[in-house]
Write an enzyme that holds these catalytic residues in place. Structure first.
Site, PDB file in Angstrom:
ATOM      1  CG  ASN A   1      -1.941  -1.111   1.191  1.00 35.15           C
ATOM      2  OD1 ASN A   1      -2.751  -1.177   0.267  1.00 35.15           O
ATOM      3  ND2 ASN A   1      -1.879  -1.999   2.168  1.00 35.15           N
TER       4      ASN A   1
ATOM      5  CG  HIS B   1      13.165  -4.422 -36.569  1.00 38.79           C
ATOM      6  ND1 HIS B   1      13.775  -3.318 -36.003  1.00 38.79           N
ATOM      7  CD2 HIS B   1      14.120  -5.384 -36.629  1.00 38.79           C
ATOM      8  CE1 HIS B   1      15.039  -3.601 -35.733  1.00 38.79           C
ATOM      9  NE2 HIS B   1      15.280  -4.846 -36.110  1.00 38.79           N
ATOM     10  N   GLY B   2       9.052  -3.430 -38.731  1.00 34.15           N
ATOM     11  CA  GLY B   2       7.781  -3.937 -39.234  1.00 34.15           C
ATOM     12  C   GLY B   2       7.357  -5.184 -38.471  1.00 34.15           C
ATOM     13  N   GLY B   3       6.820  -6.163 -39.181  1.00 32.20           N
ATOM     14  CA  GLY B   3       6.330  -7.382 -38.545  1.00 32.20           C
ATOM     15  C   GLY B   3       7.403  -8.136 -37.791  1.00 32.20           C
TER      16      GLY B   3
ATOM     17  CD  GLU C   1      16.151   2.697  -8.145  1.00 32.58           C
ATOM     18  OE1 GLU C   1      15.970   3.381  -7.129  1.00 32.58           O
ATOM     19  OE2 GLU C   1      16.652   1.567  -8.110  1.00 32.58           O
TER      20      GLU C   1
END
Length: 385
Positions: free
Chosen positions: A129, A340-342, A365
């Protein structure tokens, strides 16, 4: 030592790190990362190389590196596998708290074992919490003779499963105001009353273990109170987080550079419409922004590290470096994926790993939202009207 000697020493260290990365990390990182395997052999090699003692003074068995050199080490490691930098960074924040604020007896007892990696660990701040608002922690330490009894839970603790010892932030006074004066910092080794409960699964940042830690009537020797004084733990942690934020900034630089490197390489080998995509203006505009972003992040990080080395207060400089470099990592990872595409979406290429790892840097951090607040407040404090 002359400036030339310092440069020669730095070059030798960085060359050793590069050799280690080429020999012991690159061939294995894809498999280890995809299966989320803690890299036991690599951790052993990092200990042999002295990385767990990077910024620990030579008199205690460490390498005694400047923060500037350390940032370059972190950048180099991150370009290959960011998780490794996290393994020794969390450990070194703990070590830094002892080196900066510990008693001489504590330094002599703990730092040599931290430096060799015989005892490894990290910093235990965050609770279920309580994240950014560290003054609201609920883990409690009550004095009982020559011991303290600690009860509470910490979560998202790096090295939580495989670490041996942690600098743990606790409350020793619930009534004092302001609240941070009731915070203390203890070195606590695993054992009776202190156990990790579970490993936490993550989107990225694989290999390094993030865990929940449980303290159930854990008895801690009073001599493990860092600095030997209650109520100054918050100050000790803030000093350690300056180093941590420079480390995270350096990781941002390394990840930005790695994403850029992959984009530049791919753009010169992938062809569309009869020519490498590097010849297309859309790709050129993309990589131009990527390289500029990376170099700007690098310079901000080096500036913060140099301020740290001079012993100056550098929460503003570290905050700016952390903010810009980590946002650069997020943007570059996405831009590299687009180049890079796919294929960038495939696990066969490292780009998808960068895309999963980068968001953590904007959270760890201290969130980037918190960095903006720190930067603004320091700016006003340094420029009063």
């Amino acid at each position: 030592m002359s400036a030339q000697d310092n440069n020669d020493q730095e070059r030798m260290i960085l060359d050793s790190v590069e050799q280690f990365l080429d020999r012991d990390v690159r061939p294995h990182v894809m498999a280890l990362e995809h299966d989320d395997i803690w890299p036991e052999e690599i951790v052993g090699k990092m200990a042999e190389l002295g990385l767990f003692g990077s910024i620990i003074d030579e008199e205690y068995g460490g390498l005694g590196l400047s923060c500037s050199t350390y940032a370059k080490v972190v950048e180099s490691v991150t370009r290959v596998w960011m998780s490794l930098a996290g393994i020794f960074n969390s450990h070194l924040i703990m070590s830094s708290c002892v080196q900066r604020a510990g008693t001489e007896a504590q330094k002599k007892k703990w730092l040599p074992k931290f430096a060799t990696g015989e005892i490894r660990g990290g910093l235990a701040l965050t609770e279920p919490n309580c994240g950014t608002d560290l003054q609201a922690i609920r883990t409690r330490a009550v004095k009982d003779g020559d011991h303290y009894v600690v009860n509470g839970t910490k979560t998202w603790i790096s090295n939580g499963i495989h670490g041996h010892c942690f600098a743990v932030m606790v409350k020793t006074d619930w009534e004092v105001e302001p609240r941070h004066r009731g915070v203390s910092l203890f070195l606590i080794e695993k054992g009776e009353g202190f156990t990790p409960s579970r490993k936490l699964e993550k989107l990225g940042y694989k290999g390094i273990d993030s865990a929940e830690l449980l303290f159930d009537n854990c008895r801690v020797p009073a001599e493990n109170l860092i600095g030997g004084e209650e109520g100054v733990g918050f100050k000790h942690v803030m000093g350690g987080l300056e180093l941590g934020r420079i480390n995270v900034a350096a990781r941002g630089v390394g990840l930005s550079q790695a994403a850029l490197d992959e984009a530049v390489k791919y753009a010169q080998t992938r062809e569309t419409f009869g020519q490498p995509i590097a010849q297309h203006q859309a790709i050129q505009l993309n990589v131009a922004d990527m390289v500029t972003r990376t170099e700007a992040a690098r310079l901000l990080t080096y500036r913060a590290a140099e301020a740290y080395d001079r012993g100056e207060r550098c929460d503003m400089e570290a905050g700016m470096a952390k903010l810009f470099a980590t946002e650069a990592a997020v943007t570059n990872s996405m831009d590299s994926m687009r180049v890079h595409g796919g294929y960038g979406y495939s696990k066969e290429f490292p780009v998808e790993r960068y895309y999963r790892d980068a968001p953590l840097l904007t959270i760890g951090e201290g969130t980037n939202e918190l960095q903006r607040i720190i930067i603004a407040r320091q700016l006003f404090a340094r420029n009063p009207v």
